[in-house]
Design an enzyme around this catalytic site. Structure first.
Site, PDB file in Angstrom:
ATOM      1  N   TRP A 257       0.808  -1.291  -0.074  1.00  0.00           N
ATOM      2  CA  TRP A 257      -0.103  -0.010  -0.081  1.00  0.00           C
ATOM      3  C   TRP A 257       0.811   1.302  -0.179  1.00  0.00           C
ATOM      4  O   TRP A 257       0.532   2.284  -0.846  1.00  0.00           O
ATOM      5  CB  TRP A 257      -0.947   0.109   0.998  1.00  0.00           C
ATOM      6  CG  TRP A 257      -1.929  -0.924   0.887  1.00  0.00           C
ATOM      7  CD1 TRP A 257      -2.264  -2.078   1.496  1.00  0.00           C
ATOM      8  CD2 TRP A 257      -3.203  -0.862  -0.267  1.00  0.00           C
ATOM      9  NE1 TRP A 257      -3.677  -2.647   0.907  1.00  0.00           N
ATOM     10  CE2 TRP A 257      -3.977  -1.918  -0.070  1.00  0.00           C
ATOM     11  CE3 TRP A 257      -3.213   0.041  -1.121  1.00  0.00           C
ATOM     12  CZ2 TRP A 257      -4.948  -2.108  -1.024  1.00  0.00           C
ATOM     13  CZ3 TRP A 257      -4.553  -0.128  -2.342  1.00  0.00           C
ATOM     14  CH2 TRP A 257      -5.156  -1.225  -1.838  1.00  0.00           C
TER      15      TRP A 257
ATOM     16  N   ASP B 223      -1.389   6.670   6.366  1.00  0.00           N
ATOM     17  CA  ASP B 223      -2.479   5.857   5.899  1.00  0.00           C
ATOM     18  C   ASP B 223      -2.655   4.791   7.296  1.00  0.00           C
ATOM     19  O   ASP B 223      -2.062   3.861   7.264  1.00  0.00           O
ATOM     20  CB  ASP B 223      -2.134   5.065   4.822  1.00  0.00           C
ATOM     21  CG  ASP B 223      -3.243   4.020   4.210  1.00  0.00           C
ATOM     22  OD1 ASP B 223      -4.116   3.838   4.877  1.00  0.00           O
ATOM     23  OD2 ASP B 223      -3.050   3.594   3.062  1.00  0.00           O
TER      24      ASP B 223
ATOM     25  N   LYS C 161     -12.520  -1.405   6.809  1.00  0.00           N
ATOM     26  CA  LYS C 161     -11.841  -2.464   7.484  1.00  0.00           C
ATOM     27  C   LYS C 161     -12.252  -2.249   8.940  1.00  0.00           C
ATOM     28  O   LYS C 161     -12.640  -3.351   9.449  1.00  0.00           O
ATOM     29  CB  LYS C 161     -10.303  -2.285   7.259  1.00  0.00           C
ATOM     30  CG  LYS C 161      -9.830  -3.010   5.875  1.00  0.00           C
ATOM     31  CD  LYS C 161      -8.917  -2.333   4.893  1.00  0.00           C
ATOM     32  CE  LYS C 161      -8.867  -2.764   3.614  1.00  0.00           C
ATOM     33  NZ  LYS C 161      -8.057  -2.146   2.916  1.00  0.00           N
TER      34      LYS C 161
HETATM   35  C1  PLP Z   1      -7.681  -1.373   1.745  1.00  0.00           C
HETATM   36  C2  PLP Z   1      -6.533  -0.450   2.005  1.00  0.00           C
HETATM   37  C3  PLP Z   1      -6.259   0.589   0.944  1.00  0.00           C
HETATM   38  C4  PLP Z   1      -7.240   0.885  -0.075  1.00  0.00           C
HETATM   39  O1  PLP Z   1      -8.483   1.568   0.490  1.00  0.00           O
HETATM   40  P1  PLP Z   1      -9.602   1.704  -0.708  1.00  0.00           P
HETATM   41  O2  PLP Z   1     -10.675   2.379   0.243  1.00  0.00           O
HETATM   42  O3  PLP Z   1     -10.069   0.449  -1.286  1.00  0.00           O
HETATM   43  O4  PLP Z   1      -9.164   2.813  -1.728  1.00  0.00           O
HETATM   44  C5  PLP Z   1      -5.266   1.458   1.021  1.00  0.00           C
HETATM   45  N1  PLP Z   1      -4.385   1.416   2.218  1.00  0.00           N
HETATM   46  C6  PLP Z   1      -4.432   0.443   2.995  1.00  0.00           C
HETATM   47  C7  PLP Z   1      -3.444   0.247   4.227  1.00  0.00           C
HETATM   48  C8  PLP Z   1      -5.554  -0.443   3.069  1.00  0.00           C
HETATM   49  O5  PLP Z   1      -5.651  -1.559   3.887  1.00  0.00           O
END
Ligand code: PLP
Length: 368
Positions: A109, A179, A203
């Site tokens: 990511w 993030d 998540k």
């Molecule tokens: C799932 C995830 C993403 C992507 O998220 P979206 O909402 O599908 O754009 C980005 N960063 C991390 C750490 C993730 O787990």
């Protein structure tokens, strides 16, 4: 009594990395609210401008602020486009004329975030863990920060690779951007070193369609002129995240998850929960070293996403099938890394983890 038992025997444990299973009780509550949330209308049909809706949204923001202890000099925004949209929104809003931005690349990511940032700036890689197949975060004395970076971006928990920063990287630059999509609401955050934190909801916060951005107010107002207004943090801040029609249903589900989190005992309880869940499975993996493997260095192992492999493809398929038959779902690993992966978001009950541990033990004994 009968009803409860029936429900338990049908209990599905979804170990998927996202979308993830919602905490217990929430689907039931949604089902109740759908036909009539307000004057015979469901939450999906109603205006975000009604006083009752505005009240709900303000309460959700307050709950979020209280649960995560977000200081008053940070604004909480509820945005569209998932975490991926933030890969662009962050440089567009925060570069503010600086020649570069620094990125840690510690997994899939953060690599995506780094690649996207290159469209907007001379993104600089502080540390690249790819050379070690994303099995550890390289030591601080190997990091190289650039001179004039607008910010330092890192991914607190790498969902695919199962690597987590034990604490935010110490640094001397301007401020951190993180993030936290896969580990928000699982531990205390010290906001002092942060400029911005983002997390899409599917998540740990609810369902896909809404992304929470926590941004230091002093950073607002400097977006690049070409920034699409729908990605402009100031536009969200000034309109209480109602710049256009918000994803009201997702916002409402987020509110239910926060209510559940409060009742569960807040961050203290949630952080203990995810340690207990992941440690239970790491213990099984480590007690069968010739059968199960997790290649991440122990000090960087994720408390949330646990990838592991079995000795052969055949055993992996058989394991996934047996798990599925026991209602232990979505344990297949990410296509990029293969094997299996178990994710322990806040919605996963401890019983699901015990069932998985039991199966892993029995399976290793039978086939090891
Ligand atoms: C799932 C995830 C993403 C992507 O998220 P979206 O909402 O599908 O754009 C980005 N960063 C991390 C750490 C993730 O787990």
């Amino acid at each position: 009594m009968m009803k409860v038992r029936t429900m338990q025997s049908l209990m599905i444990y979804n170990f998927g990395a996202g979308p993830a299973m919602l905490p217990p009780g929430i689907l039931h509550r949604i089902r109740e609210d759908i036909p009539n949330w307000h004057e015979g209308m469901s939450i999906m049909e109603i205006s975000h401008r009604l006083p009752r809706t505005m009240q709900l949204l303000a309460a959700i923001e307050a709950d979020f602020r209280n649960l995560l202890h977000v200081p008053e000099d940070f604004s909480i925004l509820f945005m569209h486009g998932g975490a991926r949209a933030q890969f662009s929104a962050v440089p567009l809003n925060l570069l503010n004329g600086a020649p570069s931005a620094d990125y840690f690349v510690t997994g899939t990511w953060s690599e995506y975030a780094f690649e996207e940032a290159k469209k907007y700036t001379q993104a600089h890689c502080v540390s690249d863990a790819k050379t070690e197949q994303f099995t550890a975060i390289p030591p601080a004395d190997t990091w190289s920060f650039s001179e004039n970076a607008a910010y330092v971006h890192y991914t607190d928990n790498e969902t695919i690779n199962g690597i987590e920063f034990p604490c935010p990287p110490p640094f001397t630059g301007p401020y951190l951007v993180s993030d936290m999509t896969s580990n928000i609401l699982t531990r205390e955050i010290d906001f002092n070193s942060f400029g911005l934190i983002y997390a899409s909801a599917q998540k740990n916060l609810g369902i896909a369609g809404i992304t929470v951005v926590i941004v230091r107010k002093s950073l607002l107002g400097n977006a690049h002129p070409y920034t699409p207004s729908i990605m402009n943090y100031s536009a969200y801040h000034e309109t209480q995240s109602m710049y256009n029609t918000p994803a009201l249903f997702c916002w409402y589900v987020l509110g239910l998850v926060l209510e559940w989190a409060k009742e569960r005992g807040g961050l203290t309880a949630l952080s203990e929960d995810c340690v207990e869940k992941s440690q239970t499975i790491y213990d099984v993996i480590d007690s069968h070293p010739d059968f199960y493997q997790n290649t991440v260095q122990k000090s960087f192992r994720s408390r949330i996403n646990v990838p592991f492999t079995l000795p052969t493809e055949e055993l992996t398929s058989l394991f996934l099938k047996e798990a599925n038959d026991l209602n232990l779902k979505q344990l297949k690993g990410h296509a990029l890394v293969g094997g299996c992966r178990a994710s322990f978001y806040n919605g996963m009950p401890m019983e699901g983890v015990w069932k998985l541990a039991e199966l892993m033990e029995a399976f290793a004994k039978r086939h090891g």
